[in-house]
Scaffold this motif. Sequence first.
Motif, short mmCIF file in Angstrom:
data_model
loop_
_atom_site.label_atom_id
_atom_site.label_comp_id
_atom_site.label_asym_id
_atom_site.label_seq_id
_atom_site.Cartn_x
_atom_site.Cartn_y
_atom_site.Cartn_z
N THR A 1 6.81 -5.31 -7.09
CA THR A 1 5.75 -5.55 -6.11
C THR A 1 4.46 -4.85 -6.55
OG1 THR A 1 7.47 -5.49 -4.42
CG2 THR A 1 5.18 -5.38 -3.64
N PRO A 2 3.37 -5.61 -6.71
CA PRO A 2 2.09 -4.97 -7.05
C PRO A 2 1.65 -4.05 -5.90
CG PRO A 2 1.90 -7.38 -7.09
CD PRO A 2 3.23 -7.05 -6.49
N PHE A 3 1.04 -2.93 -6.23
CA PHE A 3 0.61 -2.03 -5.15
C PHE A 3 -0.67 -1.28 -5.49
CE2 PHE A 3 1.88 2.17 -6.88
CZ PHE A 3 2.74 1.78 -7.90
N VAL A 4 -1.31 -0.78 -4.43
CA VAL A 4 -2.43 0.14 -4.58
C VAL A 4 -2.04 1.44 -3.89
CG1 VAL A 4 -4.21 -1.63 -4.65
CG2 VAL A 4 -3.58 -0.64 -2.46
N VAL A 5 -2.65 2.53 -4.31
CA VAL A 5 -2.38 3.82 -3.67
C VAL A 5 -3.53 4.15 -2.73
CG1 VAL A 5 -2.12 6.30 -4.08
CG2 VAL A 5 -0.96 4.66 -5.56
N ALA A 6 -3.19 4.41 -1.46
CA ALA A 6 -4.20 4.89 -0.51
C ALA A 6 -4.06 6.41 -0.47
CB ALA A 6 -3.96 4.29 0.87
N ALA A 7 -5.01 7.11 -1.06
CA ALA A 7 -5.00 8.58 -1.05
C ALA A 7 -5.59 9.00 0.28
CB ALA A 7 -5.78 9.13 -2.23
N VAL B 1 0.87 -1.17 0.00
CA VAL B 1 0.00 0.00 0.00
C VAL B 1 0.91 1.22 0.00
CG1 VAL B 1 -1.76 1.30 1.25
CG2 VAL B 1 -1.73 -1.21 1.40
N LEU B 2 0.80 2.05 -1.03
CA LEU B 2 1.56 3.30 -1.06
C LEU B 2 0.64 4.41 -0.55
CD1 LEU B 2 4.08 4.93 -1.88
CD2 LEU B 2 3.09 5.12 -4.17
N VAL B 3 1.00 4.96 0.62
CA VAL B 3 0.16 6.00 1.23
C VAL B 3 0.60 7.37 0.71
CG1 VAL B 3 -0.62 7.01 3.40
CG2 VAL B 3 -0.11 4.57 3.29
N VAL B 4 -0.36 8.12 0.17
CA VAL B 4 -0.07 9.47 -0.32
C VAL B 4 -1.08 10.44 0.30
CG1 VAL B 4 0.21 10.94 -2.36
CG2 VAL B 4 0.70 8.50 -2.53
N ASP B 5 -0.58 11.48 0.96
CA ASP B 5 -1.45 12.51 1.52
C ASP B 5 -2.15 13.20 0.36
OD1 ASP B 5 -2.39 15.06 2.40
OD2 ASP B 5 -0.98 15.01 4.09
N VAL B 6 -3.48 13.18 0.40
CA VAL B 6 -4.27 13.66 -0.73
C VAL B 6 -4.02 15.17 -0.99
CG1 VAL B 6 -6.42 14.25 0.49
CG2 VAL B 6 -6.53 13.23 -1.80
N ASN B 7 -3.62 15.90 0.04
CA ASN B 7 -3.34 17.33 -0.15
C ASN B 7 -1.93 17.60 -0.63
OD1 ASN B 7 -5.92 18.27 1.10
ND2 ASN B 7 -5.01 17.24 2.88
N ASP B 8 -0.99 16.76 -0.16
CA ASP B 8 0.44 16.97 -0.46
C ASP B 8 0.85 16.32 -1.77
OD1 ASP B 8 0.77 18.31 1.83
OD2 ASP B 8 2.24 16.92 2.72
N GLY B 9 0.17 15.28 -2.19
CA GLY B 9 0.56 14.55 -3.38
C GLY B 9 1.95 13.94 -3.23
N PHE B 10 2.60 13.70 -4.37
CA PHE B 10 3.91 13.05 -4.37
C PHE B 10 4.95 13.90 -3.66
CE2 PHE B 10 4.40 9.53 -7.68
CZ PHE B 10 3.13 9.04 -7.39
N GLN B 11 5.77 13.26 -2.83
CA GLN B 11 6.88 13.90 -2.13
C GLN B 11 8.10 13.01 -2.35
OE1 GLN B 11 6.81 16.90 -0.68
NE2 GLN B 11 4.67 17.11 -1.34
N PRO B 12 9.32 13.50 -1.96
CA PRO B 12 10.52 12.72 -2.28
C PRO B 12 10.44 11.24 -1.89
CG PRO B 12 11.13 14.85 -1.39
CD PRO B 12 9.63 14.80 -1.37
N GLN B 13 9.94 10.95 -0.68
CA GLN B 13 9.91 9.54 -0.27
C GLN B 13 8.82 8.75 -0.99
OE1 GLN B 13 9.59 10.19 3.91
NE2 GLN B 13 11.81 10.21 4.22
N THR B 14 7.85 9.47 -1.56
CA THR B 14 6.85 8.76 -2.39
C THR B 14 7.56 8.25 -3.63
OG1 THR B 14 5.33 10.53 -1.73
CG2 THR B 14 4.52 8.94 -3.35
N GLU B 15 8.39 9.12 -4.22
CA GLU B 15 9.13 8.74 -5.43
C GLU B 15 10.08 7.58 -5.15
OE1 GLU B 15 9.17 10.84 -8.39
OE2 GLU B 15 8.19 12.69 -7.68
N GLU B 16 10.76 7.66 -3.98
CA GLU B 16 11.68 6.57 -3.62
C GLU B 16 10.93 5.26 -3.46
OE1 GLU B 16 14.37 9.56 -0.92
OE2 GLU B 16 14.24 7.45 -0.26
N ALA B 17 9.76 5.36 -2.82
CA ALA B 17 8.95 4.14 -2.61
C ALA B 17 8.55 3.55 -3.96
CB ALA B 17 7.73 4.47 -1.77
N ILE B 18 8.14 4.42 -4.89
CA ILE B 18 7.76 3.96 -6.23
C ILE B 18 8.93 3.24 -6.91
CG2 ILE B 18 7.27 4.78 -8.58
CD1 ILE B 18 4.78 5.42 -7.41
#
Length: 357
Positions: free
Chosen positions: A127-133, A102-119
């Motif tokens: 690894t298959p994933f879903v995004v939890a906004a 599960v890739l957690v993304v703050d719906v207000n902040d959107g992608f941040q550096p660690q989001t990109e690293e996680a991707i």
Amino acid sequence: MTQDTRTTLRTPIVAVLGHVDHGKTSLLDKIRGSAVSEGEAGAITQHIGATDIPLETISTMAGELVDPDDFDLPGLLFIDTPGHHSFSTLRARGGALADIAVLVVDVNDGFQPQTEEAIDILRRTGTPFVVAANKADTTPGWNPQEGEPIQRSLAAQSDRAESMLNENLYEIIGQLSDVGFSADLYWRVQDFQKNIGVVPVSAMTAEGIPDLLTVLMGLSQRFMREEMAIDVHGPGEGTVLEVKDERGFGATVDAVIYDGVLRNGDTVVIGGQNEPIVTEVRALLRPRPLAEIRTEKKFEKVAEVTAAAGVKIAAPDLDDAMAGAPIRVVRDRPVEDVVAEVKAELAEIEVETAEDG
Ligand code: GDP
């Protein structure tokens, strides 16, 4: 006994990752908390470093979203991965320890550096994933619908609140597309192998959590089922999450067992700082159920654990054990073979770590 009767389906292992403060811990806590309050359906088992949510509980939480007859996987095992670094070190036989993420993304902040690293990590490990906004409830004018599936919650929002949330969701869908992932709101996704599902959730109000669990269960059932067939009686295999000193036990290892069975008294080989450690399990420990937490002892002893499960292992000589290292039960084969196998795996991890810089 034939192979068929020995084989069973194990619980898929789920990791939660994302940028700091986007709500990983809150989301895990909420999933755990909601599962506990639905507990009469199929009490969740406490684990070390992991939470096991049985299908029965998921189906109670998800209501009309889940028909338990559609599934034969036993549920989902969420591992606590505090940082993305631990995710990249958590592997199993050269692949990722987590079957799904599960890739957690703050719906207000959107992608941040660690989001990109996680991707990047998810892409590299396949690894298959879903995004939890997450934090949908912070949308201005939000009318919270505690624990409801997201579509029901959306039906209770003003047009203005709904369109503000949608704007943020489409921003995230655009950012996913910028990094090469075609994505859409999960209920529009036809083929989860081609498209990433985005699930609006709130770790505060539990809105959308039924949907998130449903999507994870569906993905696992459809795409992981074959890999989940294990020999439950085979020698246990696992990965070290953490090495910890524990009063009365000395150095212990918190581990996730992803294959076979680990029994008290088993001889195990565990990856160490220098050489693989060969030792004998003195105790397998699980947290005590919440109801008993007042007793002095934090843990209860269990005779064995079957994959997939989190467990604390007490054994002599664990001081040099390493987070991310393999654990193998020695059974029906020479200990030297197992030591060689662990060495080979450690060498592989070192090469990859060096490549990562
Ligand atoms: P982590 O660093 O990703 O584990 O993030 P945390 O779970 O610690 O959350 C960071 C902050 O965001 C905390 O203050 C949480 O209370 C808050 N938070 C997390 N999820 C939500 C949510 O869905 N809604 C709201 N309103 N706040 C949230």
